[in-house]
Motif scaffolding. Sequence first.
Motif, PDB file in Angstrom:
ATOM      1  N   ALA A 221       0.692  -1.002   0.063  1.00 12.94           N
ATOM      2  CA  ALA A 221      -0.009   0.042  -0.035  1.00 12.94           C
ATOM      3  C   ALA A 221       0.897   1.357   0.120  1.00 12.94           C
ATOM      4  N   SER A 222       1.856   1.116   0.443  1.00 11.09           N
ATOM      5  CA  SER A 222       2.855   2.351   0.729  1.00 11.09           C
ATOM      6  C   SER A 222       3.486   2.777  -0.692  1.00 11.09           C
ATOM      7  N   MET A 223       3.246   1.941  -1.557  1.00 10.21           N
ATOM      8  CA  MET A 223       3.880   2.390  -2.774  1.00 10.21           C
ATOM      9  C   MET A 223       2.887   2.154  -3.814  1.00 10.21           C
ATOM     10  N   ALA A 224       1.538   2.288  -3.524  1.00 10.95           N
ATOM     11  CA  ALA A 224       0.381   2.591  -4.509  1.00 10.95           C
ATOM     12  C   ALA A 224       0.153   3.690  -5.079  1.00 10.95           C
ATOM     13  N   TYR A 225       1.080   4.045  -5.951  1.00 14.30           N
ATOM     14  CA  TYR A 225       0.842   5.530  -6.612  1.00 14.30           C
ATOM     15  C   TYR A 225       0.244   5.295  -8.184  1.00 14.30           C
ATOM     16  N   SER A 226      -0.009   4.078  -8.748  1.00 16.11           N
ATOM     17  CA  SER A 226      -0.715   3.847  -9.844  1.00 16.11           C
ATOM     18  C   SER A 226      -1.882   4.549  -9.966  1.00 16.11           C
ATOM     19  N   SER A 227      -2.394   5.113 -11.173  1.00 14.11           N
ATOM     20  CA  SER A 227      -3.595   5.822 -11.478  1.00 14.11           C
ATOM     21  C   SER A 227      -4.365   4.686 -12.523  1.00 14.11           C
TER      22      SER A 227
END
Length: 410
Positions: A221-227
Motif C-alpha cells: 500500500a505504501s507504494m500504491a501510486y498507480s492511477s
Amino acid sequence: MPSPVPALRARIRSSGGRLVRRLGLLPGGEPDGLGEDEALGSTVLEQRVVAFFPEPRVNGYQLEQWLRPLTALDERHGVAVVTQDSRTAAWLRGRTSLRVLCVGRTATLDGLVRRSSIGLALYVSHHPRNFSMLRYPSLAHVYVGHGESDKAVSASNQLKAYDRVFVAGPAAEERVLAQLMWFDRDRMVLIGRPQAAGTGARPGSDRPTVLYAPTWEGAQASMAYSSVLTHGVPLVRSLLAEGLRVVYRPHPRTGANRAEVRAADAALRAVFAEDTVRRGESVVDTAAPLEAAFADADVLLTDISSVAVEWLPTGRPLVVTVPADPGAVVAGSPLLEAVPRLVAAEAARAGELVRRCLTDDRERERRAELVEHYLGGADPDAALARFLDACDDVVRERDAEQARLAQAAS
C-alpha cells in the motif's frame, strides 16, 4: 543404517521446485533460479565489475536503462552481469555485448567470487536476493537504482547495506538525509542521470499529443501510486473528448500484483481499440524507447514516478496524479509542489486541465529550476563521465583498502 526417507524427500522437493520454476509458477518478483552452474564450476571472471541482477524477466527494464553506461564502464574495468533467472539471462544476451552469467546456487557464486578479482558490485534494485552478493566483504558494493523519483522507496533504509549510493542530484541527497536515521552523507555520490531518456525534439502538430505513462500498482500500500485503476478510463476519455491525441504507455509491471489493475489496464486498452480512437491515431505504446515517447509528446500525464522527473528537461507541461490509496506514502517535494495535480474525482476533467497547460504553461519556469535539483543537469553525457569517474574512485579505494587489510593481517 540411516533411513533413505529424508534424502528421498529432499530429492522430491528439489525436483518439484525445479518443475515449478520451469513452468513459470513462481510468485511475481521471484527469479527462477535455473542457473548454468555446471558450466561455471571453473569460470574465472576477468572483469573487475559485476552488475548483480537477481530479478525475473518482468523487471528487466530496471537494468536495461543501465546497459549503455555499463558498456562504457566495461571499456575501463570490464563488466559482467550476474543474474539468477534463466529468462532474464537469455533476454539480456539479446540486448548487450556484456558478458551475462546465470548463477542459481550459492556455492557457484562463492567459487566465482573466490577465483576472480571482482572489485565492485553494482545493484539497480532492492531485491532481497541482493544479499547473495552483498555478503562478500572483499567487494565494494554500490547501489545505483533504476530511477530518481519521489516514491517512498527512494529513501529506503536498505540503502544502508551498500558502501556507496550513487544518486542523481541534490533532491535525492536531501530526501535520504531527511528520512534515514544514522546515514552517513559521505556514502552518497552525486553523478546525475547517465541513463536519462533525453529531451528529443518537440513535435510540430496542430493536434497536441498527451503521453499518459502511469506507474504500476506497487507491491504494498505504501507504494500504491498507480492511477490506472482510479483515474485511467475517465482520464483518457476526457483527453480524447478534448480533441487531443493520446499515447498510453503502461508500466511493464502494470497488473503484476492485483487482478483489478490488470482488468483496468485491459479496459484502457479496449478504449484504444475502438474505431474512432484508432482513426484519431491515439495508441497504446509498449515498445518505443522512452526518448522516442518523449519526443512524440507535447504534455506528460503521469503518476509519482521517475518518468515525471526524467520529463523535466523537455521543458514541456507536466501533470502528476494524486494517489487514491490512503496508504500511499506521499511526502512533500519541490516537484509535486511545482506541477498541477489530478485527483481521481477530477479524472473526467483531465482534458480541460491539459488544455490549460498547453495554452498557459504557468509552471514552466519552476520546472526548469528543478532540472539541476533532481537530475544534476540535463546532459546525460556529462552524467556518464561522472558515473565512470565515480566507479574509478570506488575501485581504487577498494583496492587500497584490501591491500591495507592484507598487510595488517601478515
